[in-house]
Design a protein around this motif. Structure first.
Motif, PDB file in Angstrom:
ATOM      1  N   ASN A  48       0.841  -1.192   0.000  1.00  0.00           N
ATOM      2  CA  ASN A  48       0.000   0.000   0.000  1.00  0.00           C
ATOM      3  C   ASN A  48       0.875   1.240   0.000  1.00  0.00           C
ATOM      4  OD1 ASN A  48       0.435   0.909   2.948  1.00  0.00           O
ATOM      5  ND2 ASN A  48      -0.248  -1.203   3.194  1.00  0.00           N
ATOM      6  N   MET A  49       0.244   2.386  -0.191  1.00  0.00           N
ATOM      7  CA  MET A  49       0.955   3.652  -0.101  1.00  0.00           C
ATOM      8  C   MET A  49      -0.033   4.751   0.276  1.00  0.00           C
ATOM      9  SD  MET A  49       1.526   4.894  -4.050  1.00  0.00           S
ATOM     10  CE  MET A  49       1.821   6.573  -3.495  1.00  0.00           C
ATOM     11  N   GLU A  50       0.470   5.759   0.970  1.00  0.00           N
ATOM     12  CA  GLU A  50      -0.348   6.900   1.337  1.00  0.00           C
ATOM     13  C   GLU A  50      -0.411   7.868   0.163  1.00  0.00           C
ATOM     14  OE1 GLU A  50      -0.700  10.097   5.062  1.00  0.00           O
ATOM     15  OE2 GLU A  50       0.936   8.639   4.964  1.00  0.00           O
ATOM     16  N   ALA A  51      -1.610   8.390  -0.121  1.00  0.00           N
ATOM     17  CA  ALA A  51      -1.778   9.302  -1.258  1.00  0.00           C
ATOM     18  C   ALA A  51      -2.410  10.598  -0.771  1.00  0.00           C
ATOM     19  CB  ALA A  51      -2.650   8.658  -2.330  1.00  0.00           C
ATOM     20  N   SER A  52      -1.726  11.691  -0.991  1.00  0.00           N
ATOM     21  CA  SER A  52      -2.263  12.994  -0.601  1.00  0.00           C
ATOM     22  C   SER A  52      -3.405  13.382  -1.524  1.00  0.00           C
ATOM     23  CB  SER A  52      -1.162  14.052  -0.661  1.00  0.00           C
ATOM     24  OG  SER A  52      -0.739  14.231  -2.009  1.00  0.00           O
ATOM     25  N   ALA A  53      -4.154  14.398  -1.118  1.00  0.00           N
ATOM     26  CA  ALA A  53      -5.287  14.857  -1.930  1.00  0.00           C
ATOM     27  C   ALA A  53      -4.844  15.281  -3.318  1.00  0.00           C
ATOM     28  CB  ALA A  53      -5.983  16.011  -1.211  1.00  0.00           C
ATOM     29  N   GLU A  54      -3.620  15.802  -3.415  1.00  0.00           N
ATOM     30  CA  GLU A  54      -3.139  16.294  -4.699  1.00  0.00           C
ATOM     31  C   GLU A  54      -2.979  15.193  -5.732  1.00  0.00           C
ATOM     32  OE1 GLU A  54      -2.422  19.208  -1.638  1.00  0.00           O
ATOM     33  OE2 GLU A  54      -1.864  17.094  -1.762  1.00  0.00           O
ATOM     34  N   VAL A  55      -2.666  13.966  -5.295  1.00  0.00           N
ATOM     35  CA  VAL A  55      -2.405  12.884  -6.253  1.00  0.00           C
ATOM     36  C   VAL A  55      -3.423  11.758  -6.164  1.00  0.00           C
ATOM     37  CG1 VAL A  55       0.073  13.374  -6.223  1.00  0.00           C
ATOM     38  CG2 VAL A  55      -0.850  11.618  -4.683  1.00  0.00           C
TER      39      VAL A  55
END
Length: 259
Positions: free
Chosen positions: A194-201
């Motif tokens: 998994n990976m964390e995704a900011s609102a921008e991406v």
């Protein structure tokens, strides 16, 4: 992985500190499990009403474990092996060592001398997975892509790959759903879960369908105030909210309950 271990021929009093569903799949009900796992393992609860609570899975109660007088302990943690072995014969079981859920169940059947139960379970498993796949044929377009996202634990949503939890494995390995292209390239192909995704991406990782892991009181798309309404999956009403308390675990027993 710890070398040769001598275990009882047919263990009856089994304690498990993580992989509960594998033990249930071959017809054994553990005498003790960490209660903390059941917070996010609702599909397991009905089989464990008589199992003793060992506390938190990160640091189980050794005193309680001793009281249960187990004849076998199954752990995921190599570092706990020496400590647990002072209580009862201990096997380290790591599902990632195996190529499939069927292989995992076969291995657990060998450990617990329930080979026949493992064979029967795997046969039923294949039939139920085939039935689940048949349900989506003709409903989901062949070229549709999917994203699993967890809105529960991190500052930003987590994008889930073919993960051992949070629905990833059930979606991609068992049902054969197609990952969104950027999920494949940035997570699966990189060997990540998994990976964390900011609102921008975040929007770059969302396919035609979005499976959201949520829970009551948790932030959901409010984390994405300027992104959410523009997602094609949202505009096409292709959003499915799934209770993280049911779908966090991804063991064989739970995966069948999910279906």
């Amino acid at each position: 992985m710890m070398g040769d271990i001598t275990v009882p021929l047919t263990p009856e009093r089994v304690v498990v500190d993580w992989n509960i569903g594998h033990v249930l799949a071959v017809g054994v009900t553990p005498v003790g499990v960490p209660g903390s796992l059941l917070d996010y393992g609702m599909f397991l609860r009905d089989k464990l009403v008589d199992s003793a609570d060992l506390g938190n899975h990160s640091e189980v109660s050794l005193e309680k474990m001793v009281e249960l007088e187990p004849d076998l302990i199954i752990t995921w943690d190599q570092e706990k092996f020496q400590t647990y072995s002072k209580i009862a014969p201990t096997v380290v079981f790591v599902p990632e060592q195996y190529d499939s859920m069927e292989a995992e169940v076969t291995a657990m059947g060998d450990i617990l001398n329930r080979e026949a139960e493992a064979i029967a379970w795997n046969k039923s498993f294949k039939q139920l997975i085939a039935a689940a796949k048949a349900k989506i044929q003709g409903v989901i377009p062949d070229d549709a892509t999917f994203t699993v996202a967890d809105f529960n634990f991190l500052k930003n949503p987590a994008i889930i790959g073919n993960s051992a939890n949070r629905g990833g494995r059930a979606a991609y390995e068992l049902l054969g759903l197609t990952l969104a292209s950027k999920v494949k390239s940035d997570i699966l192909d990189q060997g990540k879960e998994n990976m964390e995704a900011s609102a921008e991406v975040f929007g770059e990782y969302v396919g035609d369908y979005l499976l959201m892991m949520v829970t009551e009181g948790t932030k959901d798309h409010s984390l994405l105030p300027n992104v959410w309404d523009n997602l094609p999956a949202v505009q096409n009403n292709h959003i499915f909210k799934l209770d993280i308390h049911k779908y966090f675990t991804a063991d064989p027993y739970t995966s069948l309950k999910d279906n």
